[in-house]
Design an enzyme around this catalytic site. Sequence first.
Site, PDB file in Angstrom:
ATOM      1  N   TYR A  33       4.252  -1.049  -0.683  1.00  0.00           N
ATOM      2  CA  TYR A  33       3.841  -1.598   0.606  1.00  0.00           C
ATOM      3  C   TYR A  33       2.351  -1.405   0.810  1.00  0.00           C
ATOM      4  O   TYR A  33       1.674  -0.698   0.061  1.00  0.00           O
ATOM      5  CB  TYR A  33       4.627  -0.943   1.747  1.00  0.00           C
ATOM      6  CG  TYR A  33       4.231   0.476   2.078  1.00  0.00           C
ATOM      7  CD1 TYR A  33       4.537   1.520   1.211  1.00  0.00           C
ATOM      8  CD2 TYR A  33       3.536   0.776   3.247  1.00  0.00           C
ATOM      9  CE1 TYR A  33       4.184   2.824   1.509  1.00  0.00           C
ATOM     10  CE2 TYR A  33       3.171   2.084   3.552  1.00  0.00           C
ATOM     11  CZ  TYR A  33       3.505   3.101   2.686  1.00  0.00           C
ATOM     12  OH  TYR A  33       3.144   4.381   2.977  1.00  0.00           O
ATOM     13  N   ARG A  52      -5.125  -3.593  -3.119  1.00  0.00           N
ATOM     14  CA  ARG A  52      -4.349  -2.383  -3.436  1.00  0.00           C
ATOM     15  C   ARG A  52      -2.851  -2.697  -3.525  1.00  0.00           C
ATOM     16  O   ARG A  52      -2.137  -2.166  -4.383  1.00  0.00           O
ATOM     17  CB  ARG A  52      -4.612  -1.288  -2.393  1.00  0.00           C
ATOM     18  CG  ARG A  52      -3.911   0.020  -2.734  1.00  0.00           C
ATOM     19  CD  ARG A  52      -4.258   1.139  -1.772  1.00  0.00           C
ATOM     20  NE  ARG A  52      -3.792   0.856  -0.419  1.00  0.00           N
ATOM     21  CZ  ARG A  52      -4.041   1.634   0.634  1.00  0.00           C
ATOM     22  NH1 ARG A  52      -4.771   2.733   0.480  1.00  0.00           N
ATOM     23  NH2 ARG A  52      -3.581   1.316   1.818  1.00  0.00           N
ATOM     24  N   ARG A 100      23.827  -3.293  -7.840  1.00  0.00           N
ATOM     25  CA  ARG A 100      23.122  -2.064  -8.184  1.00  0.00           C
ATOM     26  C   ARG A 100      23.183  -1.740  -9.671  1.00  0.00           C
ATOM     27  O   ARG A 100      24.265  -1.533 -10.229  1.00  0.00           O
ATOM     28  CB  ARG A 100      23.718  -0.902  -7.384  1.00  0.00           C
ATOM     29  CG  ARG A 100      22.980   0.407  -7.559  1.00  0.00           C
ATOM     30  CD  ARG A 100      23.627   1.495  -6.715  1.00  0.00           C
ATOM     31  NE  ARG A 100      22.841   2.714  -6.750  1.00  0.00           N
ATOM     32  CZ  ARG A 100      22.880   3.613  -7.717  1.00  0.00           C
ATOM     33  NH1 ARG A 100      23.681   3.418  -8.757  1.00  0.00           N
ATOM     34  NH2 ARG A 100      22.129   4.705  -7.655  1.00  0.00           N
ATOM     35  N   HIS A 102      20.195   0.351 -12.492  1.00  0.00           N
ATOM     36  CA  HIS A 102      18.854   0.934 -12.455  1.00  0.00           C
ATOM     37  C   HIS A 102      17.796   0.031 -13.074  1.00  0.00           C
ATOM     38  O   HIS A 102      16.726  -0.136 -12.518  1.00  0.00           O
ATOM     39  CB  HIS A 102      18.850   2.303 -13.134  1.00  0.00           C
ATOM     40  CG  HIS A 102      19.476   3.373 -12.291  1.00  0.00           C
ATOM     41  ND1 HIS A 102      20.818   3.411 -12.007  1.00  0.00           N
ATOM     42  CD2 HIS A 102      18.934   4.434 -11.650  1.00  0.00           C
ATOM     43  CE1 HIS A 102      21.085   4.452 -11.240  1.00  0.00           C
ATOM     44  NE2 HIS A 102      19.953   5.099 -11.004  1.00  0.00           N
ATOM     45  N   LYS A 143       1.435   3.009  -3.884  1.00  0.00           N
ATOM     46  CA  LYS A 143       1.962   3.072  -2.515  1.00  0.00           C
ATOM     47  C   LYS A 143       3.427   2.612  -2.509  1.00  0.00           C
ATOM     48  O   LYS A 143       3.761   1.504  -2.090  1.00  0.00           O
ATOM     49  CB  LYS A 143       1.084   2.191  -1.611  1.00  0.00           C
ATOM     50  CG  LYS A 143       1.017   2.667  -0.174  1.00  0.00           C
ATOM     51  CD  LYS A 143      -0.181   2.094   0.527  1.00  0.00           C
ATOM     52  CE  LYS A 143      -0.097   2.192   2.034  1.00  0.00           C
ATOM     53  NZ  LYS A 143       0.238   3.511   2.567  1.00  0.00           N
ATOM     54  N   GLU A 176      -3.494  15.617   0.263  1.00  0.00           N
ATOM     55  CA  GLU A 176      -3.731  14.640   1.328  1.00  0.00           C
ATOM     56  C   GLU A 176      -2.766  14.911   2.461  1.00  0.00           C
ATOM     57  O   GLU A 176      -1.971  15.841   2.401  1.00  0.00           O
ATOM     58  CB  GLU A 176      -3.547  13.216   0.793  1.00  0.00           C
ATOM     59  CG  GLU A 176      -2.162  12.947   0.247  1.00  0.00           C
ATOM     60  CD  GLU A 176      -1.988  11.547  -0.332  1.00  0.00           C
ATOM     61  OE1 GLU A 176      -2.788  10.652  -0.024  1.00  0.00           O
ATOM     62  OE2 GLU A 176      -1.016  11.359  -1.084  1.00  0.00           O
ATOM     63  N   LEU A 200      -3.227   9.050  -2.574  1.00  0.00           N
ATOM     64  CA  LEU A 200      -3.405   7.611  -2.414  1.00  0.00           C
ATOM     65  C   LEU A 200      -4.896   7.340  -2.185  1.00  0.00           C
ATOM     66  O   LEU A 200      -5.518   8.003  -1.345  1.00  0.00           O
ATOM     67  CB  LEU A 200      -2.626   7.119  -1.188  1.00  0.00           C
ATOM     68  CG  LEU A 200      -2.708   5.606  -0.988  1.00  0.00           C
ATOM     69  CD1 LEU A 200      -1.773   4.891  -1.956  1.00  0.00           C
ATOM     70  CD2 LEU A 200      -2.386   5.224   0.437  1.00  0.00           C
TER      71      LEU A 200
END
Length: 279
Positions: A33, A52, A100, A102, A143, A176, A200
Site C-alpha cells: 500500500y 514507492r 487459498r 500459498h 510497504k 522507526e 520504511l
Amino acid sequence: MKRLGYYNGKFGPLEEMTVPMNDRVCWFGDGVYDAGPCRNYHIFALDEHVDRFFRSAAALKIEMPVSKEELKETLYSLVRKMDQGNLFVYYQVTRGTGIRKHAFTDGPGNLWITLNPAGISDGLEPIQLITTEDTRFFHCDIKTLNLIPTVMASQKAEEAGCMEAVFYRPGGRVTEGSHSNVHILKDGVLHTAPTDHLILPGIARAHLLRACTALGIEFREEAFTLDELYAADEVIITSSSHLCRHADRIDGRDAGGKDPVLYERLRSYLLNEFFTATA
Ligand code: PMP
C-alpha cells in the site's frame, strides 16, 4: 461523497463497499500500500508516493493492474467526487483473487482506494511516545500489508495515552515508529536511521532531509540508540499523515524540548512547503 471506497473500478460510499472473500489479502495480507495527504483537492507529493508504491509491488512481484499515470488519473478523478478536498488518500494492490494456496495466483492485482476526510497537524503541540521492541521481519523497507506488529505497538501506545510507539531492535538501535520515522536533533545535527531493510524510506523523512539541506542543517543517516533518543535535544516524528511533530515525553520521562529554535525552523519549512504545494 464523504468517505469513498474503490475496488477494481467500482466505487461508492466506503461503508457500503464489499470485497471478494478470495482476495489474497484476506488469506495472506498479500499486498502493498501507500498513502498521503490531500489538501484543497491537491494530492501532496503524489509522484513520490506512487513511485514507492510501484517499487513495493515490484519487490513482491505483484503485477500492477494500472500504469502510474492511470493510477494518478484515477486518484484525481475520485478526489474530485468528494464533498471537500482535505483528505487522506490511501491505495493498495493485492495479489489477485483465488482459492487459498500459498504460491502466487496468476494475473494482475486488485486495486483498492479509500478517501477519508483528514487534516495534517501543525506540529506545534508536542506528542508523547513509548518504546517497544521491534519484532518485525526484515522487509520493513517494503510497504506491505503485514502490519500485525505495528497494530500491536500502536495499541500499546494508545493504552499508555501516547500517540506513537518507537521501535528498537535488540541492542538498542532505534529503527522507526509504528507508522512514522523517528529522528533526533543533537548539538545542531539531525540524526536519522539509514534507509536499510529495517525501516520504511518515508516520504516525509525525505522531505525533512531536503529541508535540512535547504536550511544548511547538517544531517547524518546513521543508526542511533535508545539512550541517544532519551538524551536528544529534540525528538522529531515524521509521516505523511502529520508531516512533522516533536515529542516531549518518552516512556513517561521528559524528553526533547532543548532546541526549540532548530525544531521550529524545520517545522515551519515543511509546513510551508505543504501549504504552498496544495494552495
Ligand atoms: N515507517 C512506517 C512503518 C510507516 O508505516 C510510515 C507511514 N507510512 C512511515 C515510516 C512514514 O512514511 P511516510 O513519511 O512515507 O508516510
